[in-house]
Design a protein around this motif. Structure first.
Motif, PDB file in Angstrom:
ATOM      1  N   GLU A 165      13.366  12.323  -2.024  1.00 27.08           N
ATOM      2  CA  GLU A 165      13.863  11.975  -0.791  1.00 27.08           C
ATOM      3  C   GLU A 165      13.808  13.275   0.100  1.00 27.08           C
ATOM      4  N   VAL A 166      13.295  14.245  -0.313  1.00 23.00           N
ATOM      5  CA  VAL A 166      13.385  15.479   0.585  1.00 23.00           C
ATOM      6  C   VAL A 166      12.014  16.320   0.337  1.00 23.00           C
ATOM      7  N   GLY A 167      10.957  15.672   0.133  1.00 28.12           N
ATOM      8  CA  GLY A 167       9.653  16.197   0.203  1.00 28.12           C
ATOM      9  C   GLY A 167       9.036  16.883  -0.947  1.00 28.12           C
ATOM     10  N   LYS A 168      10.035  16.863  -2.192  1.00 24.38           N
ATOM     11  CA  LYS A 168       9.253  17.321  -3.726  1.00 24.38           C
ATOM     12  C   LYS A 168       8.498  16.170  -4.152  1.00 24.38           C
ATOM     13  N   MET A 169       8.137  16.756  -5.128  1.00 24.16           N
ATOM     14  CA  MET A 169       7.159  15.682  -6.188  1.00 24.16           C
ATOM     15  C   MET A 169       8.160  15.066  -7.252  1.00 24.16           C
ATOM     16  N   HIS A 170       8.081  13.666  -7.234  1.00 23.63           N
ATOM     17  CA  HIS A 170       9.119  13.145  -8.434  1.00 23.63           C
ATOM     18  C   HIS A 170       7.800  12.594  -9.462  1.00 23.63           C
ATOM     19  N   SER A 171       7.925  13.405 -10.509  1.00 22.15           N
ATOM     20  CA  SER A 171       7.083  13.092 -11.677  1.00 22.15           C
ATOM     21  C   SER A 171       7.603  11.777 -12.279  1.00 22.15           C
ATOM     22  N   LEU A 172       6.832  10.659 -12.091  1.00 14.13           N
ATOM     23  CA  LEU A 172       7.003   9.513 -12.583  1.00 14.13           C
ATOM     24  C   LEU A 172       6.115   9.238 -13.738  1.00 14.13           C
ATOM     25  N   LYS A 173       6.987   9.450 -15.032  1.00  8.41           N
ATOM     26  CA  LYS A 173       6.224   9.255 -16.302  1.00  8.41           C
ATOM     27  C   LYS A 173       5.844   7.784 -16.572  1.00  8.41           C
ATOM     28  N   PRO A 174       4.769   7.694 -17.257  1.00  6.21           N
ATOM     29  CA  PRO A 174       4.387   6.257 -17.667  1.00  6.21           C
ATOM     30  C   PRO A 174       5.635   5.417 -18.284  1.00  6.21           C
ATOM     31  N   GLY A 214       7.018  26.389 -12.047  1.00  8.96           N
ATOM     32  CA  GLY A 214       7.557  26.578 -10.664  1.00  8.96           C
ATOM     33  C   GLY A 214       6.848  25.503  -9.526  1.00  8.96           C
ATOM     34  N   TRP A 215       7.268  25.727  -8.227  1.00  7.36           N
ATOM     35  CA  TRP A 215       7.152  24.696  -7.339  1.00  7.36           C
ATOM     36  C   TRP A 215       5.994  25.116  -6.601  1.00  7.36           C
ATOM     37  N   VAL A 216       4.869  24.432  -6.527  1.00  2.00           N
ATOM     38  CA  VAL A 216       3.442  25.020  -5.830  1.00  2.00           C
ATOM     39  C   VAL A 216       3.278  24.047  -4.474  1.00  2.00           C
ATOM     40  N   PRO A 217       2.375  24.286  -3.637  1.00  2.00           N
ATOM     41  CA  PRO A 217       2.113  23.354  -2.589  1.00  2.00           C
ATOM     42  C   PRO A 217       1.114  22.434  -2.919  1.00  2.00           C
ATOM     43  N   LEU A 218       1.362  21.213  -2.762  1.00  2.00           N
ATOM     44  CA  LEU A 218       0.115  20.352  -3.484  1.00  2.00           C
ATOM     45  C   LEU A 218      -0.973  20.039  -2.179  1.00  2.00           C
ATOM     46  N   GLU A 219      -2.167  19.786  -2.648  1.00  2.00           N
ATOM     47  CA  GLU A 219      -3.284  19.551  -1.688  1.00  2.00           C
ATOM     48  C   GLU A 219      -2.922  18.365  -0.984  1.00  2.00           C
ATOM     49  N   TYR A 230       0.898  -1.285   0.060  1.00  2.00           N
ATOM     50  CA  TYR A 230       0.094   0.047  -0.025  1.00  2.00           C
ATOM     51  C   TYR A 230       0.916   1.364   0.105  1.00  2.00           C
ATOM     52  N   LEU A 231       0.931   2.021  -1.143  1.00  2.00           N
ATOM     53  CA  LEU A 231       2.027   3.004  -1.367  1.00  2.00           C
ATOM     54  C   LEU A 231       0.963   4.288  -1.239  1.00  2.00           C
ATOM     55  N   CYS A 232       1.467   5.104  -0.256  1.00  2.00           N
ATOM     56  CA  CYS A 232       0.894   6.495  -0.073  1.00  2.00           C
ATOM     57  C   CYS A 232       2.056   7.737  -0.683  1.00  2.00           C
ATOM     58  N   SER A 233       1.453   8.506  -1.385  1.00  2.00           N
ATOM     59  CA  SER A 233       2.192   9.594  -1.690  1.00  2.00           C
ATOM     60  C   SER A 233       1.723  11.032  -1.169  1.00  2.00           C
ATOM     61  N   GLN A 234       2.820  11.896  -0.518  1.00  2.00           N
ATOM     62  CA  GLN A 234       2.490  12.704  -0.155  1.00  2.00           C
ATOM     63  C   GLN A 234       3.177  13.990  -0.238  1.00  2.00           C
ATOM     64  N   PRO A 235       3.965  14.350  -1.398  1.00  2.00           N
ATOM     65  CA  PRO A 235       5.085  15.315  -1.533  1.00  2.00           C
ATOM     66  C   PRO A 235       4.644  16.767  -1.156  1.00  2.00           C
ATOM     67  N   LEU A 236       5.417  17.477  -0.742  1.00  2.00           N
ATOM     68  CA  LEU A 236       4.835  18.665  -0.073  1.00  2.00           C
ATOM     69  C   LEU A 236       4.523  19.701  -0.941  1.00  2.00           C
ATOM     70  N   ILE A 237       5.569  19.685  -2.113  1.00  2.00           N
ATOM     71  CA  ILE A 237       5.290  20.801  -3.165  1.00  2.00           C
ATOM     72  C   ILE A 237       5.735  19.969  -4.552  1.00  2.00           C
ATOM     73  N   GLY A 238       5.083  20.531  -5.610  1.00  2.00           N
ATOM     74  CA  GLY A 238       5.141  19.876  -6.941  1.00  2.00           C
ATOM     75  C   GLY A 238       5.364  21.108  -7.932  1.00  2.00           C
ATOM     76  N   ARG A 239       6.097  20.565  -9.018  1.00  2.00           N
ATOM     77  CA  ARG A 239       6.459  21.532 -10.103  1.00  2.00           C
ATOM     78  C   ARG A 239       5.391  21.385 -11.062  1.00  2.00           C
ATOM     79  N   ILE A 240       4.423  22.478 -11.236  1.00  2.00           N
ATOM     80  CA  ILE A 240       3.518  22.718 -12.138  1.00  2.00           C
ATOM     81  C   ILE A 240       3.963  23.847 -12.965  1.00  2.00           C
ATOM     82  N   ASN A 241       4.025  23.397 -14.377  1.00  2.00           N
ATOM     83  CA  ASN A 241       4.530  24.401 -15.321  1.00  2.00           C
ATOM     84  C   ASN A 241       5.996  24.768 -15.008  1.00  2.00           C
TER      85      ASN A 241
END
Length: 790
Positions: free
Chosen positions: A110-119, A43-48, A30-41
């Motif tokens: 490993e530091v709370g950022k989003m890792h965009s794992l492409k298909p 810049g880095w923005v907080p994720l819900e 059971y994998l949970c993912s909660q990065p604190l911020i993600g790169r959208i366009n």
């Protein structure tokens, strides 16, 4: 399916089962993912944030425990390493929950950022080596996850559930689907049957109203999904194979707004700093949320086991008398091997540092401002934070620190640190905080708003909020005053109470005058390690002023006795039985129904100092009181009519239910002041009569002790004094009765023991021999007269 494919699938299941039996593999990851911020366009923005704790409870209680099906399962965080390791070791099912985009899954780095794992990357990661032969099923519970689901299919997973590419999915829809899908699998249903059961359950559920069920898709479409993943019951009981949590003493998790970037920066500074920094300072003016931000960063790292030996919060505002920073830390560690009875504080700190040398732990020192005026000489000053940090930074490579304070200048002498300054919130985050901190049920009509979007526009422009300039503390205060009278009236009320708010923000030092001197102590922590393997970065000290004031320098170090906290009176004052409303308005707040926890605790501590001039609350007492207040609030919320509990606030309606308990506690403290104020002859701490440690904690301490070993403590549930003692290898619990000024104790098989003083009762009771951990009771109570047992 061809015969060769069937044989291969059978062998892969057999191999997976063998790995389970040897403790290597598991049925469900059971994998949970909660990065604190993600790169959208760009810049880095907080994720819900997502409610993973609720999902985990549903899976554990409504799936695993409800079905009583013997499966091995593991909760983990969604990193590419964790996914690949699980596939390699043998995993039958993978469940992913987190954010999804049309072109990636939002894994964590490993530091709370989003890792965009492409298909494409996901597919190649899974196909490496012998591929995914053991993985029979994947559930991608994320929005827009169709392409990622196809990547699992292309990698060789025969059955995948995902969400249509063009659509979002509600958290509750995934929870309803999961509650029905997995039990069906465990009852030997096929993937197809279980999928249909989950889909129709979502369709019929009143919360989704038939709007979500069609978004779930079973892939590959048109394939045969008649396979039964769990055809038999293997084993007798389910096993949670998640990592054992490390130690922690953090406050309950708080809901915060607008601080995700700050938290992520703290996490990254601690976990990925290559310059030797091990000290992070969280700075900002009062009310900006320093404590909450520091603790949430610590909680994020604790959950991911970044510090296997624990994450600990130390509130420096609780320092009293001879209780040094070193002893506060040692208590939280609960390490019996750390013997802190040296002649000087410096020796104790070095003992603690030796015990921590091989540990990997994180310490959060909260409210450092209250000791900023302490003399910087460590050997004779229990309040010297700078000296304490210097020793541990020099000796303990894998210990890291977060310190909260308003003015980071007090730590300027520590080089190579990172300072994270907290500024006021953005207008959008201000509105979120304000609206979610309100205490009164208000409607859109009360603000003449057509929709929530319109309401947001109203709040963004109204002076009631814009005047506060995004200050979190003031916004929380304003939210507590919001009513149906509207924003104009709210603005008037806030302006009236702001002067008192400013007064409450003043720093109150806990350092007695004997320990206050001016000293310039420079601590230089080199960024380069020495050539010796494992050697710590060297420290250089430079003293440019006397470390002790002249009157103190004339004394021998051993004659310097730490003074008790300077209260308003040196004698207990008669307990004034004010009504609850009177106590609140006279001592807590004259103007509003809710106050921040720090403000409430300061007011309560001030009152308790009139009840107990020489001994204040311990950190454990504070935790128990905090928990009781929150519990009362939660009970009232469940009955209806009051808002959801907020861990940052204390509300008057919760205080009303707690106040009677507090008065009784104060009454018992005064009646037992002789023991309450006694210090343990071995530790010089207030360990004769413990505070609110609770029955379970007392039992844990007494386990394995000899018969006759006992602990005196306050009973947090019965408002009396409890004695827990070892008899026949078991721990017995009993209460001391107080009746007409007499102390009564009834033990099984014995007559009632009845004496005029509590120490006398303890001395005469033959079953009580040694005060925990190993102090003869005659020595413990020798100062209260001759009470030799008959």
């Amino acid at each position: 399916m061809t015969d060769s494919a069937s044989k291969l699938a059978s062998l892969s299941i057999q191999e997976s089962n063998e790995r389970k039996e040897t403790g290597e593999g598991y049925d469900i990851l059971y994998l949970c993912s909660q990065p604190l911020i993600g790169r959208i366009n760009t810049g880095w923005v907080p994720l819900e944030p997502l409610d993973f704790e609720t999902e985990k409870k549903i899976f554990t209680n409504d799936v695993i425990k409800y079905t009583n099906f013997p499966v091995n399962y593991r909760f983990d965080f969604a990193t590419s390493d964790n996914l690949r390791r699980a596939v390699t070791m043998g995993c039958r099912c993978v469940h992913y929950t987190g954010h999804g985009m049309t072109d990636c899954l939002a894994f964590e780095d490993e530091v709370g950022k989003m890792h965009s794992l492409k298909p494409t990357d996901l597919k190649e990661l899974l196909k490496a080596g012998d591929g995914v032969q053991s993985v029979k099923f994947v559930f991608v519970a994320a929005c827009h996850s169709q392409e990622s689901g196809q990547a699992f299919v292309d990698a060789g997973v025969p059955h995948v559930i995902a969400v249509q590419k063009e659509t979002d999915i509600a958290d509750q829809a995934c929870q309803v689907f999961m509650k029905q899908f997995y039990p069906a699998l465990f009852m030997h249903k096929s993937i197809q049957d279980a999928f249909e059961i989950g889909q129709q359950s979502v369709h019929a559920h009143p919360a989704t109203r038939g709007q979500q069920s069609h978004k779930f898709i079973l892939m590959p479409e048109g394939a045969d999904h008649s396979e039964v993943i769990f055809p038999t019951r293997e084993g007798s009981a389910s096993q949670d194979k998640s990592d054992t949590p490390a130690k922690e003493n953090l406050d309950p998790q708080a809901v915060i707004y607008g601080r995700a970037k700050s938290i992520q920066t703290i996490v990254e500074s601690i976990l990925k700093d290559q310059t030797g920094k091990r000290l992070i300072v969280v700075a900002g003016e009062a009310g900006t949320g320093k404590s909450v931000v520091a603790l949430e960063a610590a909680r994020y790292m604790w959950a991911r086991r970044c510090f296997p030996d624990g994450v600990f919060s130390i509130n420096l505002a609780l320092l009293r008398g001879s209780t040094s920073i070193c002893k506060l830390v040692a208590r939280e560690l609960e390490d019996s091997k750390v013997d802190l009875q040296s002649d000087t504080i410096g020796h104790d700190v070095r003992k603690l540092a030796n015990a921590l040398q091989k540990k990997q732990a994180l310490f959060v020192f909260d409210n450092a401002d209250v000791v900023s005026d302490a003399n910087k000489d460590l050997d004779d000053n229990p309040y010297c934070l700078l000296g304490f940090l210097a020793v541990l930074l020099r000796k303990c490579h894998n210990i890291k620190f977060v310190v909260t304070c308003r003015d980071p200048a007090q730590l300027d002498s520590v080089t190579n640190k990172h300072v994270q300054r907290l500024e006021n919130l953005t207008p959008e985050d201000s509105v979120k905080l304000f609206w979610n901190r309100k205490q009164t049920q208000v409607t859109l009509e009360d603000f003449k708003a057509r929709s929530f979007i319109h309401l947001k526009d109203i709040l963004l422009k109204h002076p009631a909020l814009t005047d506060l300039k995004g200050h979190p503390g003031m916004l929380t205060l304003a939210a507590s005053k919001l009513s149906k009278d509207g924003l104009d009236q709210l603005r008037i009320q806030v302006q009236e109470i702001l002067p008192q708010y400013e007064e409450d923000k003043k720093i109150v030092s806990v350092v007695p005058s004997e320990y206050k001197t001016t000293s310039n102590l420079t601590v230089a922590i080199n960024s380069e390690r020495s050539n010796s393997i494992g050697a710590p970065p060297p420290l250089a000290f430079q003293h440019t002023a006397p470390l002790l004031s002249p009157e103190v320098q004339t004394q021998h170090p051993q004659t310097i006795v730490p003074l008790p906290f300077q209260h308003t009176s040196s004698h207990p004052q008669p307990l004034q039985h004010l009504s609850c409303d009177q106590f609140w308005t006279q001592r807590i707040s004259t103007t509003h129904q809710s106050v921040e926890w720090n403000s409430f605790w300061a007011s309560l501590t001030k009152h308790f100092s009139t009840v107990s001039p020489f001994r204040s609350f311990s950190q454990k007492d504070m935790s128990v009181i905090y928990g009781k207040l929150l519990n009362f609030w939660n009970q009232l919320h469940q009955r209806g009519g009051v808002p959801q509990p907020d861990g940052n606030l204390v509300h008057q309606f919760a205080f009303q239910h707690w106040y009677t308990w507090y008065l009784n506690f104060c009454d018992v403290v005064q009646k037992s002041s002789q023991l309450w104020n006694m210090r343990h002859p071995q530790t010089n701490d207030f360990d004769i009569l413990h505070g609110l440690i609770g029955r379970e904690e007392s039992t844990r301490r007494l386990q394995g002790q000899e018969d006759g070993t006992f602990i005196l403590r306050f009973s947090e549930n019965n408002n009396g004094i409890a004695i827990d003692f070892v008899e026949g290898g078991h721990v017995t619990h009993t209460l001391i009765e107080v009746n007409n000024g007499r102390y009564l104790l009834t033990l099984k098989g014995d007559a009632k023991v009845d004496y005029s003083t509590l120490p006398e009762l303890l001395m005469k009771c033959l079953k009580l021999k040694r005060l925990f951990p190993n102090l003869d009771k005659v020595q413990a109570f020798s100062t209260v007269g001759d009470h030799t047992p008959h």
